[in-house]
Design an enzyme around this catalytic site. Structure first.
Site, short mmCIF file in Angstrom:
data_model
loop_
_atom_site.label_atom_id
_atom_site.label_comp_id
_atom_site.label_asym_id
_atom_site.label_seq_id
_atom_site.Cartn_x
_atom_site.Cartn_y
_atom_site.Cartn_z
N TRP A 106 0.84 -1.21 0.00
CA TRP A 106 0.00 0.00 0.00
C TRP A 106 0.87 1.26 0.00
CZ3 TRP A 106 -1.70 3.21 4.55
CH2 TRP A 106 -0.81 3.08 5.64
N ASP A 107 2.15 1.10 0.28
CA ASP A 107 3.09 2.22 0.27
C ASP A 107 2.96 3.04 -1.02
OD1 ASP A 107 3.91 0.11 1.97
OD2 ASP A 107 6.00 0.72 1.91
N GLU B 81 1.06 -1.77 12.92
CA GLU B 81 1.21 -3.23 12.97
C GLU B 81 1.58 -3.74 14.36
OE1 GLU B 81 4.03 -4.03 9.88
OE2 GLU B 81 2.49 -4.02 8.32
N LYS C 162 3.34 1.78 16.07
CA LYS C 162 4.48 1.65 15.16
C LYS C 162 4.53 2.81 14.17
CE LYS C 162 6.41 -1.51 11.72
NZ LYS C 162 6.12 -2.59 10.79
N GLN C 163 3.36 3.16 13.65
CA GLN C 163 3.31 4.21 12.61
C GLN C 163 1.92 4.84 12.62
OE1 GLN C 163 3.51 0.62 10.01
NE2 GLN C 163 2.92 2.07 8.44
C1 BGC Z 1 5.00 -1.14 7.49
C2 BGC Z 1 3.93 -1.29 6.43
C3 BGC Z 1 4.57 -1.23 5.07
C4 BGC Z 1 5.70 -2.24 4.96
C5 BGC Z 1 6.47 -2.08 3.67
C6 BGC Z 1 6.05 -2.21 7.28
O1 BGC Z 1 7.07 -2.07 8.23
O2 BGC Z 1 4.47 -1.26 8.78
O3 BGC Z 1 2.97 -0.25 6.56
O4 BGC Z 1 3.62 -1.45 4.08
O5 BGC Z 1 6.62 -2.05 6.00
O6 BGC Z 1 7.09 -0.82 3.60
#
Ligand code: BGC
Length: 768
Positions: free
Chosen positions: A357-358, A488, A600-601
C-alpha cells in the site's frame, strides 16, 4: 545511527575503507533506471561481507511460503524480485594473486554517488599480500536513456608491479537470494555464448518461466592504446567470461570498458532475446562510454529540472532530500504499467520487491507533482489490471458479488505476503487504493479515468467493505472485527478507527463517482453497470452502513480511539521508555508489544492526514497531542505523516525534527537496517514532509494552495511542482513566497488563503 557519509549537496561520499559498513554502503550507493538496478557491489572479487544484488524489474519467483501451521487462506507463495545475473564483474589477477580488497592493505578508498549526473565512482589504492600495489578508478551507471543497459569504465594502474595482469570481465548467473525460503536457486540456464570480447547467458526462472539474456561486450586499452592480448574464453554453468592476459607496466593504466545489457522476456519473445541483446550491446558499444555518460547526465538534468528541492543554509538536509528524490527516480520511471515500487526498490531483497500500500499512500503524491501524469496513471492501471485477481482473492476468503480485496503484498495481483497474522488483516490497503484514484483525479482533473477504469475498481472495493462489516445487535451499529490497522503493533483488533473511516469513505466515494459517471458519460456507465452487474440498490446498503457505522471515540479525551479497548492499555508514554529498550521491535517480545499502547506508525493520524478537511483544527490537535507521544515511529513510513500534521498545527520544530528523521534515515542508518536495502517508499514521505509540510501544499477544488513556513535553520527552500500542464517553482525565503510560473499559461494559486494569479512566464512574491 552512523555518521560516516560525508556531506555534499550533490554527492554521497564515503571516504576510507570501512568493510564493517560495506553492506550498508552497498544499499546507499545503489544504482537503478526503473528497469533494472543493483547494489553497489564491487566489480572485482571481494571475499568480505557483501550482499550481491542485481535486479530486473518485474522478473520474480514465487517462493513457497514457510509457516508452521498452515491454515485456509494462507498465500501459497511469497513472490520476490530475484537476484539476477551479475553483470558488473571484472576479476583482476596480478600474476597468480587475485585482487580482493578483503585481503589487501587498502591505503585509500572513496565511493561517490554522483546524483546530479547519475553515476557511481569508486577509487582506491590497494597493496596485495605480496606487495603489488595498484590504483583503481571504476565508474559505472545504469543508463536511464537506454534503460536495458549499463556501462562500466574500470581503470587499473600498477604502481610498483610489472608482470602478467589478467583481466576477466564476466557475467555470472549462478547467484542466490539470501532470503530464499528453502535455499533454492531460482534460475535455470537456457543458453549461453561467449566471444573473444564478450558473451551472454540466458537464464530462465523456475516456475514463472521468465527469461533474461544478460550480456557483456568490452574493450581494453593499455596506456590509452588498444591491446593485442591473448584471450581465453571461459564457459561454466550460468557463467561466461573472457580472460585477457596483459603485461602490466608500472604507471601504465589498463582501462576496461564494459557494456552490459539485460533483455527480458517481459518485453520480447523468448526466441528474440539473444538477437536483441547482441544488437543492443553493439549499439551501446558503438555509442561509446563517454557519450552514454554524457547522455545520462543530460537526462538526469531534465529530471532534476522538474523535481529538485533546493535547501539553502543546510547542506546535510539538502543532501538528504536529493538522495531521496534520486533513489525514487532510479526505482520507478512510470513507463510501464506492469511495474511498481517495492519498498526497497532495487537496493536489497527485503520485502521481495513486491507492491505494498506504500505506493498508493506515500508514493502517488510525489509522482503526481514531479512527473508527467501518465506516471501515476500507470500506477493506477497496475491495480486496475489486477482487479480480477483482487476479486479472486476476496472469493478465496468467502466474499461474493465481485467484491475485491487487493493484496497487501503482490507481484502479479495474487496475495503473497508471508506473515499472516500481521499482514493479512491489514485490509485497510483497499482504502489506500481507492484514495489514490481520488488523489489522482483531484490533482490532474482527469475525470475520464473514472469512467474508463476508476469506477470499476471503486465498486469492487465498496462491495468488499459492505460485506466485511457486520451488524452488532448490541451496539445497534455496524462494526468491523478482526483487522490490523496501519499500526502493525496491534493485530486482530476490533473497530480500528482508521479502517472503519476509510471503509465508509470508499463506499461514499464509489457512489459519488457512480453518480458523476452516470451524468457525464451515461453510455460508459451503462456498459460498466452491465459488466459488473452493479445494482443501484447496492447503494442502499452502502448508505445504511455509512449512516450507522460505529467509530470508537473517547468522550472524556475527545479523541478518536485507535480501536476498541485502546484505553485499557497501560498508557506510559514513549518518552518514559528507557532508551536501552528501543527500538521495541528489537528489544521486546512480540507479546509485550501487542499488549502495549505503542504505535508503530501513523494510524488514527493517517486517517486525519488523508481526510484533514473533515476535521477542525482543535480535533486535529487533540488527536495529534494524544497519539504522537505514544508513537515509536518504528516504520519508516511514520514520521512523514506526523511532519505534515505538525506543520499544519504550526509546530514547526517538531515538523522539522520528523523531517530530519526521514530525510537521512538511510544515509545515517537510523534504524540499523539499511544493509537490507534503502527505504524507497518512505523516501516519498520525505518529499511530502517538505512540500506538504513546510510548503503546506494542497489541492482543493482544482486549485493549488500553499501555506509555507521556513524552518529556522534554513535560509530558503524551493521546489518544482507540475500542475495540470503548468510548471511552477515555489521558493520560500525570509522575504516571503516567490512563485515562478515557468509555463506559457496563467495559473491561479492560493497563498496563505488568498488567490493569486501567476501570469505565464512570470513570477510574484507574497510576503509571509
Ligand atoms: C510497514 C507497512 C509497510 C511495509 C512495507 C512495514 O514495516 O508497517 O505499513 O507497508 O513495512 O514498507
Amino acid at each position: 545511527m552512523k555518521d560516516y557519509i560525508q556531506v555534499d549537496e550533490w554527492k554521497i561520499i564515503e571516504e576510507g575503507f570501512k568493510p564493517e559498513y560495506n553492506t550498508i554502503s552497498e544499499s546507499i550507493f545503489s544504482l537503478g533506471n526503473g528497469r533494472m538496478g543493483q547494489r553497489a557491489n564491487f566489480e572485482e572479487a571481494y571475499s568480505g561481507e557483501t550482499l550481491s544484488g542485481n535486479y530486473v524489474a518485474g522478473v520474480y519467483y514465487p517462493d513457497k511460503t514457510r509457516v508452521g501451521w498452515w491454515k485456509n487462506g494462507y498465500p501459497e507463495y511469497f513472490a520476490k524480485v530475484i537476484n539476477a545475473a551479475n553483470w558488473i564483474g571484472i576479476n583482476i589477477a596480478l600474476g597468480d594473486e587475485q585482487l580482493d580488497l578483503a585481503k589487501c592493505e587498502v591505503s585509500a578508498f572513496r565511493r561517490e554517488l554522483n546524483m546530479k549526473e547519475g553515476y557511481l565512482k569508486r577509487t582506491f589504492r590497494a597493496k596485495t599480500a605480496r606487495g603489488a600495489e595498484v590504483e583503481v578508478e571504476a565508474i559505472r551507471f545504469c543508463s536511464i536513456v537506454d534503460d536495458e543497459t549499463g556501462a562500466i569504465k574500470y581503470t587499473i594502474t600498477p604502481l610498483n608491479y610489472s608482470g602478467p595482469l589478467i583481466v576477466t570481465p564476466f557475467i555470472n548467473g549462478d547467484v542466490v537470494n539470501k532470503d530464499s525460503n528453502y535455499d533454492e536457486k531460482f534460475w535455470d540456464e537456457a543458453e549461453k555464448e561467449s566471444w573473444h570480447d564478450g558473451g551472454y547467458i540466458q537464464l530462465r526462472t523456475k516456475k514463472t518461466g521468465f527469461e533474461v539474456a544478460t550480456g557483456q561486450k568490452f574493450t581494453i586499452t593499455q596506456n590509452n592504446a588498444p591491446v593485442d592480448a591473448t584471450v581465453e574464453r571461459v564457459e561454466k554453468d550460468k557463467y561466461v567470461a573472457s580472460s585477457v592476459t596483459l603485461q602490466a607496466v608500472v604507471g601504465q593504466p589498463i582501462a576496461i570498458t564494459k557494456f552490459a545489457a539485460n533483455i527480458s522476456s517481459q518485453n520480447y519473445p523468448v526466441e528474440a532475446l539473444s538477437e536483441v541483446l547482441k544488437t543492443t550491446l553493439k549499439a551501446i558499444s558503438l555509442k561509446g562510454f563517454e557519450k552514454m555518460l554524457s547522455e545520462q547526465a543530460a537526462a538526469w538534468e531534465q529530471k532534476w529540472l522538474h523535481n529538485d528541492i533546493i535547501i539553502e543554509g543546510d547542506a546535510s538536509a539538502q543532501q538528504g532530500i536529493r538522495f531521496n528524490i534520486f533513489q525514487l527516480n532510479q526505482t520507478y520511471t512510470g513507463e510501464d504499467d506492469r511495474l511498481n515500487i517495492g519498498p526497497k526498490g532495487f537496493t536489497g531483497e527485503k520485502y521481495g520487491g513486491s507492491t505494498y500500500w506504500d505506493t498508493e499512500a506515500y508514493c502517488v503524491p510525489f509522482y503526481l507533482a514531479t512527473a508527467d501524469q501518465k506516471v501515476t496513471r500507470n500506477l493506477l492501471l497496475y491495480r486496475y489490471k489486477q482487479l480480477g485477481k483482487a476479486i479472486e482473492n476476496a472469493q478465496l476468503l468467502g466474499f461474493k458479488n465481485g467484491a475485491a480485496l487487493y493484496p497487501m503484498v503482490t507481484m502479479d495481483g495474487a496475495e503473497c505476503h508471508n506473515e499472516w497474522e500481521i499482514t493479512f488483516e491489514e485490509i485497510h490497503r483497499n482504502g489506500a487504493i481507492a484514495h489514490a484514484i481520488f488523489d489522482y483525479v483531484r490533482y490532474t482533473g482527469d475525470e475520464k479515468y473514472l469512467a474508463d477504469y476508476g469506477l470499476e475498481v471503486l465498486i469492487a472495493i465498496a462491495r468488499f467493505w459492505s460485506q466485511r462489516v457486520n451488524w452488532s445487535d448490541d451496539k445497534q451499529q455496524y462494526v468491523m472485527l478482526g483487522v490490523t490497522g496501519p499500526n502493525e503493533y496491534e493485530n486482530n483488533v476490533n473497530n480500528n478507527w482508521y479502517t472503519n473511516t476509510i471503509a465508509c469513505w470508499c463506499m461514499q466515494y464509489a457512489m459519488d463517482v457512480a453518480e458523476k459517471v452516470k451524468a457525464t458519460d451515461p453510455a460508459k456507465y451503462d456498459a460498466l453497470v452491465n459488466k459488473v452487474n452493479f445494482k443501484e440498490k447496492e447503494t442502499t446498503r452502502f448508505r445504511d452502513i455509512i449512516e450507522k457505522m460505529y467509530f470508537p471515540f473517547d468522550e472524556k479525551l475527545a479523541v478518536f480511539l485507535q480501536q476498541d479497548g485502546y484505553l485499557d492499555k497501560d498508557q506510559t508514554l514513549v518518552k518514559d521508555i528507557p532508551a536501552s529498550e528501543r527500538p521495541l521491535n528489537q528489544k521486546w517480545s512480540w507479546d509485550r508489544i501487542l499488549r502495549s499502547c505503542y504505535i508503530k506508525q501513523a494510524d488514527v493520524l493517517q486517517g486525519i492526514y488523508f481526510f484533514e478537511d473533515r476535521y477542525d483544527i482543535d480535533t486535529i490537535r487533540r488527536n495529534y497531542d494524544f497519539y504522537e507521544p505514544r508513537t515509536v515511529h518504528e516504520s519508516s513510513l511514520s514520521p512523514c505523516v506526523h511532519a505534515v500534521i505538525a506543520a499544519k498545527l504550526g509546530d514547526e520544530a517538531r515538523a522539522y525534527e520528523f523531517y530530519l528523521r526521514t530525510s537521512r534515515l538511510d544515509l545515517d542508518d537510523y534504524n540499523n537496517d539499511t544493509e537490507d536495502g534503502c527505504h524507497i517508499t518512505s523516501m516519498a514521505g520525505t518529499w511530502m514532509a517538505v512540500v506538504q509540510g513546510f510548503g503546506g501544499m494542497r489541492v482543493r477544488h482544482g486549485k493549488l494552495s500553499f501555506n509555507p513556513f521556513l524552518p529556522a535553520k534554513w535560509k530558503s527552500f524551493s521546489f518544482h511542482i507540475g500542475f495540470r500542464g503548468t510548471l511552477l517553482n515555489i521558493r520560500m525565503g525570509k522575504e516571503g513566497v516567490q512563485i515562478k510560473n515557468l509555463s506559457g499559461n496563467e495559473l491561479t494559486v492560493t497563498i496563505y488563503g488568498k488567490d493569486q494569479v501567476v501570469k505565464a512566464n512570470n513570477e510574484l512574491l507574497v510576503e509571509a
